[in-house]
Write an enzyme that holds these catalytic residues in place. Sequence first.
Site, PDB file in Angstrom:
ATOM      1  CG  ASP A 640       1.844  74.058 -29.340  1.00 54.35           C
ATOM      2  OD1 ASP A 640       0.953  74.524 -28.625  1.00 54.35           O
ATOM      3  OD2 ASP A 640       2.996  74.520 -29.415  1.00 54.35           O
ATOM      4  CG  ASN A 648       1.833  86.185 -28.561  1.00 52.26           C
ATOM      5  OD1 ASN A 648       1.456  86.677 -29.627  1.00 52.26           O
ATOM      6  ND2 ASN A 648       1.216  85.170 -27.988  1.00 52.26           N
ATOM      7  CG  ASP A 657      -4.371  88.035 -32.316  1.00 53.91           C
ATOM      8  OD1 ASP A 657      -4.111  87.039 -31.595  1.00 53.91           O
ATOM      9  OD2 ASP A 657      -4.970  89.055 -31.900  1.00 53.91           O
ATOM     10  CD  GLU A 683       0.523  78.344 -27.934  1.00 54.13           C
ATOM     11  OE1 GLU A 683       1.469  78.056 -27.194  1.00 54.13           O
ATOM     12  OE2 GLU A 683      -0.399  79.108 -27.576  1.00 54.13           O
TER      13      GLU A 683
END
Length: 761
Positions: A640, A648, A657, A683
């Site tokens: 992760d 974000n 992204d 993620e």
Amino acid sequence: MFNDLDGSRALVALALQEFSSQSDGCVDSIGFADAKWLQACLAYDCGQSAAAREALEAMAGAARELDPVRFVVAQATLARDAAFKDVATAQQIWEAELARFAEIPQPAAVLAIEDFKGLVASLRSDHVESIRHKSLAYSIALDTGQLRRAIITATNIGGSFGNLNDHHAALDWMQRGLELARACGWPARVGGALMQTAETQRCLHRYDAAAAMLQEALSLLGPLHASRNYAIALHYLADVELDRKRYRSALEKFRLLEQRAGALDANDLLGVAKRGQAKALLELGEPEAALEAVVEAVAGATADPIRKIAALRVLAEIYACHPVAPLAGMTAENASLHCLQQAFEQAAAIENYTPPGDLFEAMAREYAKVGDTGRAYQLALQSIEVREKTHTEEASSRANAMHISHETEKARAESEHQRQLGAAHAERAAALERHNATLERLSAAGRFITGHLIAEGIYAALDAHVQALLGGEGLEIYMLLADGSTMRSVFGDDYGAVVALHELDRGDASALAARCAQERSAVTQSGTSKSGELFGERLAAPLLVGERLLGVMCLQSQRRSAFAEHDKSIFKTLCAYGAVALANAETQAQLIEQNRLLEKISTSDRLTGLSNRLHLDRVLQEEGLRNERYGSELSIILLDVDHFKSVNDTHGHQVGDLVLVAMAEVLTKGSRTVDVVGRWGGEEFLIICRETNSHGAMVLAEDLRALIAAHDFPVVGAKTGSFGVASLDEQGGIEALIARADAALYKAKQLGRNQVQLGAV
């Protein structure tokens, strides 16, 4: 015959009066029956079906007790009339009725019955059977001097060959009918032959030539503007306008066809008119009107599944492109998909019918739209299978139809044998035998050549059959490159030696292959080549599929005047087979590539290009089964991206992204070729390590962790990842394996992130 309808009516009326009032007070029933036959033909030419049926019934009544031949002709013609309205009912009623007269040996009776059987088979789309009956009718008509019927039957046989996609045979039969009609000088028959020839030209994508022929046909048929032939010519011209994307003109002609079909009481033409109007209206941006027209076409095609399938295709296209009124009783995810499913149901109800490959493709697109990529993938595979099957069936149908044609020609030659004597007949029989042998060999060659789907195999097959049928000392094949101006030699055989492959400019008039490509027709050359090489004669012919030029094939011989017209015809036929085979090979390659791309789309993550969750689950299940059977080792790494939410929140999802894409690249480069790297979700990433124990997986995970920590990610700079590692044991399955890796990942997060933890067994 010469379109003088008024003069014809007057003469028929005089004949009826004469035969009905003989001087001795008796009626000449046979003469009366013949006059009624002429009256029926005239009525059909004027589009007066009811009057024609009345005349035929009067003819049958007059001949019933006196002349069974005239009675059968009248009955068979009434049966043809009924078939155009409802083929199933006509077949049920009339076949049994006409079977009672099957033993009448008179040619006119046999011709009438065979003509009816051929029409029924054609309306039921059994075109091989239709050719069988029509060919016998044609031979009888020709042998007995019934030229009008011979002309009509020849062009109808051409139409049946066209439906089998054998357009070369179709044009051959059209030419027979056209030559007979021109020799007789009958405008209506010339118009009918031109009309059918034009439809074959349209199928070959020669739209300008087809339009010119149809305009001439309509001009010749002008005095018979109320006849079925005129309506059919209008139908063909409207289809040409659709193909030329002249939708306004097509719409006008389909509306006129609707009026003609109504006057003729021709349900088949009425359905064609409504379907054509719907397509034209859709392209003109009038979806509501298109919907109204195509709904009528669907409703009117109850007894004709093929017409219903065509109408449902247009209906599906309307729903796919425009938000029109909702579809009642819809069971699929969208209206377009519902219509396509109905088309499939119609296709399933037709005996020995294979739905076209583009119907499967349309269904695949609609399933992809609603997110059912698995079903879309299966339908794409079915499309490939259907195309392969259809190609095989088409080749078989062409061979069967050609064989029937040859048998009929042979039967006609044998009947000539009984009427002719001496040396002239012996030479004709020998020539016919040689011709049939050549045709049989050509048919076998065509099946063999078109059976290949790889270009190299097609080249070798062409070389073998050219040598077997024509001889010659050298064969070269050129293919036109994508730029349209360069031709590349792809195959060369000269006296058994391989010719050096090369390229030439299509505009080079001194090169025989280039001149052939420019003229798009067979050309010959004798003497000396540009390079000074001596030879006897060279022959080149284009490899054409419709209007599309694929390349050129060249044959060389040491002998002067080596290739007679017969040889050139054989060579052009082999070129036609080769062009079809090469086009099929190209289509097959495109389908395989499309299938590969579709499979990649269905198994890849859209953002990162890594394996998606669906593909990862499939690989895990496969590896789990391998573990159960062979005891192979399996480990997984679940990771992760640390503090990804802050990326974000701070920089926006577009930067997030970019980080995920960069992370995917780091993981791909750092993993082994045997590992499967995928995006597990959000993620989170998963790496499936085949034949790897927990120690090996821990080492790999630590290497990946270090690579991530050292990488400079876009915008955000440094990032880290937390890793959970687990290995498959004997007690737990795949779900337990994932759970342990997830727990290990959670532990790594709790202990401060940027580390690797091993899941407890």
